[in-house]
Design an enzyme around this catalytic site. Structure first.
Site, PDB file in Angstrom:
ATOM      1  N   ILE A 267       0.560  -1.500  -0.432  1.00 16.88           N
ATOM      2  CA  ILE A 267       0.141  -0.117  -0.105  1.00 16.88           C
ATOM      3  C   ILE A 267       1.138   1.215  -0.285  1.00 16.88           C
ATOM      4  CG2 ILE A 267      -1.805  -0.882   0.667  1.00 16.88           C
ATOM      5  CD1 ILE A 267      -0.973   0.304   4.088  1.00 16.88           C
ATOM      6  N   CYS A 328      -2.131 -12.322  -0.104  1.00 15.52           N
ATOM      7  CA  CYS A 328      -1.195 -11.055  -0.113  1.00 15.52           C
ATOM      8  C   CYS A 328      -1.168 -11.465   1.640  1.00 15.52           C
ATOM      9  CB  CYS A 328      -1.281 -10.167  -0.318  1.00 15.52           C
ATOM     10  SG  CYS A 328      -3.277  -9.371   0.247  1.00 15.52           S
ATOM     11  N   SER A 329      -1.101  -9.729   2.434  1.00  5.16           N
ATOM     12  CA  SER A 329      -0.403 -10.634   3.554  1.00  5.16           C
ATOM     13  C   SER A 329      -1.881 -10.682   4.825  1.00  5.16           C
ATOM     14  CB  SER A 329       0.071  -8.804   4.350  1.00  5.16           C
ATOM     15  OG  SER A 329       1.395  -8.618   3.202  1.00  5.16           O
ATOM     16  N   TRP A 332      -6.200  -8.300   2.325  1.00  3.39           N
ATOM     17  CA  TRP A 332      -8.087  -7.249   1.876  1.00  3.39           C
ATOM     18  C   TRP A 332      -7.646  -5.630   1.061  1.00  3.39           C
ATOM     19  CZ3 TRP A 332      -7.779  -6.895   7.833  1.00  3.39           C
ATOM     20  CH2 TRP A 332      -6.512  -6.370   8.928  1.00  3.39           C
TER      21      TRP A 332
END
Lengths: 556, 764
Positions: A267, A328-329, A332
């Site tokens: 992000i 992913c991690s 979300w």
């Protein structure tokens, strides 16, 4: 406003008293020549510029940074305390959370003749997908958000996995976000499953239930013997996550799975990239080295990676090669992008207006994309590291797809821009809060209006005239820099120099022709009536011309 | 690599007549006598059998088997194999699906992968090895590859040498067009007398060629250019060999003066008129005055005359193109880089730096520069009401683009097909644009430059931005570009009209052709599209978005609500920047809300700015704030974000760049169906309705559109064959993975290089 001032010769000094705040929702400047209307929700930051000693026409005033890639600058006269008052009022209403005020959506009393909250009903959506079936069941284990507080209440899991299994798997997945079904292929029954990273950690922990659970997922589809896991992150990031207890599914442990990394950045990278985009488009559009400047933002490169990842997921599933697990991690951000884009490619239903609303509602809102953190609704902390344009990036990908397939989507560009505008506006409850449990607690559906109410009550405005409804067609966009474009109508819409043709001339031409056709048919019918009135012998008169005309399908 | 090769056909069966059975089960390859389709005057120079045309880059399973022929016009690959992957949706009547005109060949590379040798073939060169592979790089960005694994080594070599020889002729008269026209004359002479081809022929009759006095006269009258007259002093090219025989000059200049002045201009290209605005401002082109001493005086005289021809006696605005625009070498360099980037470099490797690489080619920068300059001149002509003189050293290159662009922007006539063609005749063919040198048909000139393509590209930018203003489609522009590579058409064959007359007269004498009263041979005109395409395929040229003058949409009062005066530009909104209209505010929301204050903002007086830029900017802003008038001036948006790469033209042969079942064509298809339905309805309405006449069916009037309602393509859903390359298809035209792995760029820099065996040894 200095920008407009320079370009349009507007005199804006000393007009603070004329700025007005309307129902705490937006502020606006109105004039016969200029209208500026900004929802307060879109404000990211308000700064005072200049001081009592400032000289120069535009050096004293307020500078407002917006979330939608523009800055507004108001110059005012130094006399009086108008600036202080204005600053305080704006700050108060633009950032209600810091002042214990409600977000505007809770005050909005707009009424629409359609209730957008009814658009998404998970049971119905899963039923549309043919679920539950022999291999997949609907579970209410998360009814009170006890299993996972960021997941929806209703989940689809393998039939052979017991609730106890789910609980054990949850302990091994980051934030308990266990692998659950997002989409099932209607024919080959391969599935897209989403989750968060496994909690492998530095020590390489294992969890037998998790391993078995993924194997059970694999077995729901008999055609293949490997399960494909797409880890959206770059390989190094996935490794680095082990340090904080996360990680990925290694081949040694998950024997029946193949793991691929999709190299999509986190992000923070995306946020910085968008900042650079803003730098080249606002206030002035970089002219002499437009393309290389655009390249240096890496925005399109990120778009390309997201699309490439989604294409791989879609291709895997569509070709029936194997079921796919995406994470992913935390599952979300990038995960939501990949599953929703892959579903958009695979399932033409999501390419309709309501289908797309359901897709957003399902993959983003219900599965806990942290809208509140990523957008910072009503929050004054503009530098919050949690903010990131992940959802914007997704909508950009959708726009890229709609450019490549102009007839495949029921909605138009305006629809996408409207969604993005209200992502920030706080006029609707749709994008408020981080997850379903928080929304339920705040009774969002009861106390606010849904964005889909606005859209669905005036659907014609958002329809793509070229839409041709198709079933079972997989869209494979070309994720190449040769075709990806900066979305000028969105990112550069505030620049007065970049005159956009509105509406789109091609769309407009189509609408004109439609109107012309209807007019002609009407007139032919009238002529027909007149003729048949004149002619006493009805058998000799030709049949209705409109019936003779070959019918052209126009889907609306 | 060769595991999929079919059994070698026997020589015996090859000589047999083709088997008449349609037995598909027969595992033996079906052997037919493969015959090329030849045009009049065309002869086969060399041929080789059992050639494999490579179709896909990663597999040979789709490869085609057939015969490769070199004629004096084209290389032709003739095959019986069906092509499962190739989906062409138009056919050139002069060329087979696999054919390449010799004038379209850019470079010929032969290689032998056993001996690890390769060579770029020039004319009259020797080849010391027997080639196993031949790669043809085409000027239209195609790359075609043939394998000779099963062919006779000697005949393969001969064909390669023949192609090299015939594609690089030593003399203009050796171009096939001469042979073709000569043959036509002979044929017609043996049947009847008279011109065999007509003036441009068939459907081109509507396109004025500007070879005659009357065409110019009509153009002067069409634009109401009072104060201008057609002058005939160059009849027989007595004054200048690179001006047309007739051209238009200020009425106040006498022939005698013109004759005197002409000596001072480069190429004796004195100022001549292009076009007049309805406000009387004229657009004029001129070469440089060579004689410095005379310069002032002559310029003064000429400018005075131009001023006198202006109804308001306005001044003349001189635009020195050499100083403001990139020169032809720049353009050529940019084009070579663009081509390198689009087709020669490996697709994936160019992805990462695509945007900056594209910028570095400077092609788009030049596209923008020409558009920008044209906009400035439009401003001068229309807003400042001055006549414009375009000055360029020879006045035969940059002037062509600028003059044409200005006219396309200002005059809707030039946005129709006929008008656009007449514009090319007027500003390019007759104005002496050196097509022969710039297209480099003879492959030995250093003067190659894609100036004409640049013009088509700039036109495409306008078409892209104002689709409803053009009668033609982008396919038309692409096909027009391709036609410059066919070199059969007199249109694109010569450096000037005089050269046509001179060369063809010479040729006629040498071939004993009686010319009679004609000035030179009549070559086919490219505007006679029936020579290349069927009527059905020609409908691809029509743009369904076009709103013609006669389109009832504008004139018809009863469909008022859909007039182009947009409701959204209501008085309250006028003057507001479009960016805000585009934003959050919807039309209803603009109404003041409850309790809202209406704010007054005083517009500040506009800052006075003298610069031309400011004026142009303002001119553009004013234009953009008005509703689009498709029959008036159109102006392009010039920001970096608006100037785009013409993908259809440059990517159509690149398989990786093709969007299957997608692309703009899908919307085009959908709109075509509707536009056609409207056409049919409007015809039905116009049909007199007295008595029981049967209503006209669509079959009575063929549709102007390729896709039409009720036609074979009126299927719901998106058609399988549509792709972003439509109507072209990249399949089979580009096999780039190898020259045994060597980056192809090495071959296209123009250097004729030998690769060392070490280089090749490293490759798989």
């Amino acid at each position: 406003m200095s920008l407009l001032r320079g370009l349009l010769g507007m005199e804006l000094i000393g007009m603070w008293e004329r700025l007005f705040l309307d129902c705490q929702e937006r502020f606006a400047l109105l004039d016969s020549a200029l209208i500026l209307d900004v929802p307060l929700g879109v404000i990211s930051r308000i700064e005072k510029m200049g001081g009592a000693t400032s000289r120069g026409e535009n050096s004293y005033g307020l500078d407002i940074t917006c979330k939608d890639l523009r800055n507004l600058r108001f110059a005012l006269k130094q006399e009086g305390h108008s600036r202080r008052d204005m600053f305080e009022i704006l700050t108060r209403y633009a950032f209600p959370l810091a002042h214990s005020l409600p977000i505007f959506a809770f005050l909005n009393e707009e009424k629409f003749n359609v209730d957008g909250w009814t658009v998404y009903n998970p049971v119905e959506e899963y039923r549309r997908q043919g679920l539950p079936n022999h291999h997949w069941r609907i579970t209410f284990i998360n009814k009170c958000y006890k299993l996972c507080d960021t997941y929806p209440a209703l989940l689809v899991v393998p039939y052979r996995a017991s609730d106890e299994d789910l609980r054990r798997v949850a302990t091994f997945r980051s934030r308990n976000r266990i692998p659950v079904l997002s989409w099932i292929h209607p024919e080959n029954k391969t599935v897209i499953v989403r989750c968060s990273q496994p909690l492998v950690g530095m020590g390489g922990k294992r969890n037998k239930e998790d391993e078995r659970y993924l194997d059970v997922i694999r077995e729901t589809n008999r055609q293949v013997n490997k399960l494909t896991i797409y880890d959206a992150r770059p390989n190094v990031n996935a490794v680095a996550n082990k340090a904080t207890g996360g990680g990925y599914e290694s081949d040694d442990v998950y024997h029946n799975a193949e793991l691929f990394f999709l190299d999509i950045h986190n992000i923070h990278v995306m946020r910085e990239s968008l900042k650079k985009v803003k730098d080249i488009v606002y206030p002035n559009v970089e002219e002499s080295h437009w393309l290389s400047s655009l390249e240096s933002t890496h925005w399109l490169e990120h778009i390309k990676l997201v699309l490439t990842g989604a294409i791989q997921v879609a291709d895997r599933v569509s070709s029936g090669k194997s079921s796919v697990v995406v994470h992913c991690s935390d599952g979300w951000d990038r995960t939501a992008q990949l599953t929703s884009l892959a579903m958009l490619m695979l399932d033409s239903f999501y390419r309709s207006i309501e289908g797309f609303e359901i897709l957003v509602q399902k993959e983003w809102i219900s599965f806990g994309h942290k809208f509140a953190s990523r957008i910072g609704h009503g929050d004054k902390n503009h530098a919050d590291a949690d903010r990131s344009p992940i959802f914007l990036q997704f909508i950009d990908c959708v726009w890229q797809m709609s450019k490549q397939f102009p007839t495949a989507f029921e909605f138009n560009e305006r629809f996408l821009i409207t969604i993005l505008d209200h992502l920030y506006s706080c006029r609707f409850g749709t994008f408020l809060y981080n997850c379903e449990s928080a929304r339920e607690k705040q009774k969002v559906t009861e106390r606010t209006v849904s964005l889909w109410s606005l859209i669905n009550s005036n659907k014609d405005k958002f329809k793509n005239p070229f839409y041709t409804k198709e079933i079972n067609r997989v869209l494979y966009p070309v994720a190449s820099m040769r075709h990806l474009e900066l979305w000028v109508n969105y990112y550069i819409r505030w620049n007065p120099r970049i005159k956009q043709q509105q509406p789109n001339p091609v769309e407009q031409r189509y609408m004109e022709l439609l109107a012309l056709r209807d007019e002609y048919i009407k007139r032919l019918d009238e002529l027909q009536l007149a003729n048949s009135a004149k002619l006493s012998d009805p058998s000799a008169s030709p049949s209705s011309p409109s019936q003779m005309m070959p019918h052209v399908q126009t889907h609306f | 690599m060769f595991s999929l090769k079919p059994p070698r056909p026997t020589f015996r069966s090859y000589l047999l007549p083709p088997p008449q059975t349609d037995d598909k089960i027969n595992s033996e390859p079906k052997i037919k006598k493969l015959e090329p389709v030849l045009l009049p005057g065309e002869i086969v120079v060399n041929e080789v059998n059992f050639v494999r045309k490579c179709i896909a880059s990663d597999t040979s399973q789709y490869d085609l088997w057939g015969k490769l022929i070199c004629s004096n016009f084209k290389i032709s690959f003739i095959t019986d194999d069906p092509m499962p992957l190739q989906k062409f949706h138009y056919r050139n009547l002069l060329l087979g699906e696999h054919d390449v005109p010799l004038t379209c060949i850019e470079q010929i590379v032969t290689l032998n992968d056993h001996k690890r040798k390769q060579k770029v073939l020039g004319p009259n060169q020797k080849l010391k090895f027997n080639p196993t592979e031949l790669i043809i790089y085409c000027k239209d960005f195609r790359i075609v590859r043939f394998r000779f694994d099963e062919s006779g080594p000697e005949s393969a070599k001969k064909v390669c040498l023949a192609i090299a020889h015939y594609s690089q002729p030593t003399d203009l008269q050796l171009l096939f067009a001469f042979e073709y026209v000569g043959k036509k004359y002979h044929n017609s002479a043996s049947k009847a007398n008279g011109a065999p081809l007509g003036a441009g022929g068939g459907s081109s009759q509507k396109t004025p060629l500007f070879e005659t006095y009357s065409d110019w006269d009509r153009e002067v009258k069409r634009t109401s250019a009072s104060g201008w007259r057609v002058c005939s002093i160059n009849e027989g090219y007595m004054i200048s060999t690179c001006l047309p025989e007739y051209f238009v000059v200020p009425s106040s200049l006498a022939d005698q003066d013109l004759k005197v002045f002409s000596h001072s201009f480069v190429g004796r290209r004195m100022p001549f008129w292009c076009w007049s605005h309805s406000n009387g401002s004229a657009l004029v082109r001129t070469a440089l005055i060579r004689d410095v001493l005379q310069q002032r005086k002559i310029e003064q005289r000429v400018y005075n005359a131009i001023t006198k021809s202006h109804p308001q006696r306005s001044d003349v605005y001189k635009s020195d193109l050499d100083k403001t625009l990139p020169n032809i070498q720049d353009i050529q360099v940019a084009f070579v880089k663009l081509k390198q980037l689009c087709v020669n470099e490996p697709f994936e490797e160019t992805e990462e730096k695509w945007l900056s690489s594209l910028e570095n080619t400077r092609w788009l920068e030049y596209v923008r520069a020409f558009l920008k300059h044209a906009v400035e001149l439009v401003y001068v002509l229309e807003s400042k009401r001055l006549s414009v003189v375009l000055q360029e050293e020879e006045g035969r290159d940059l002037s062509c683009i600028v003059a044409s662009l200005v006219q396309v922007m200002l005059d809707p006539y030039f946005r129709t097909i006929t008008g656009f063609q007449s514009l090319i005749q007027k500003e390019w063919v007759m104005a002496g644009y050196p097509f022969l040198d710039r297209c480099n048909h003879l492959k030995r000139s250093e003067k190659e430059a894609p100036v004409f393509l640049l013009f088509l590209d700039t036109t495409w930018q306008l078409l892209e931005q104002c689709p409803a203003a053009f009668e033609f489609s982008e396919t038309y522009l692409a096909v027009l570009h391709d036609s410059t590579r066919v070199a059969l058409f007199g249109t694109f064959l010569f450096n000037s009209p005089h050269q046509r007359v001179q060369q063809s007269t010479e040729f006629a004498i040498s071939k004993n052709i009686q010319l009679g009263d004609e000035k030179g041979l009549k070559f086919p005109s490219v505007w006679d599209w029936s020579l290349q395409f069927t009527p059905k395929d020609r409908t691809l040229f029509h743009n369904p978005f076009y709103i013609g003058k006669s389109t009832p949409c504008v004139q018809n009062g009863s469909v008022k609500s859909f007039k182009r005066t947009k409701k959204s530009y209501s008085s309250t909104l006028r003057g507001m920047p479009a960016s805000l209209k585009n934003g959050i505010i919807s039309e209803q929301e603009l109404r003041p809300r409850r309790n809202s204050l209406i704010l007054q903002v005083k517009p500040a007086p506009l800052e006075p700015r003298d610069s031309q830029d400011w004026g142009v900017e303002q001119f553009f802003q004013e234009w953009a704030s008005r509703p689009a008038d498709l029959h008036g001036t159109i102006l392009p948006r010039l920001s970096g974000a608006h100037i785009k790469l013409w993908k259809l033209c440059y990517f159509r042969w690149v398989p990786e760049a093709q969007i299957q079942h997608g692309g703009f064509i899908t919307a085009f298809h959908k709109l075509s169906l509707l536009a056609d339905e409207v056409d049919v309805l409007s015809r039905a309405l116009r049909q007199p309705r007295g008595g029981p006449t049967p209503a006209p069916g669509p079959e009575l009037a063929p549709s102007r559109l390729y896709f039409h309602a009720g036609g074979p393509y009126d299927a719901s859903g998106t058609l399988d064959f549509l792709s972003s390359s439509f109507p072209f298809s990249p399949v089979g035209n580009l096999c780039r993975r190898s020259i045994s792995g060597t980056p192809l760029s090495k071959f296209l820099s123009g250097a004729k290089i030998w690769l060392s065996t070490e280089t090749l040894a490293n490759e798989d």
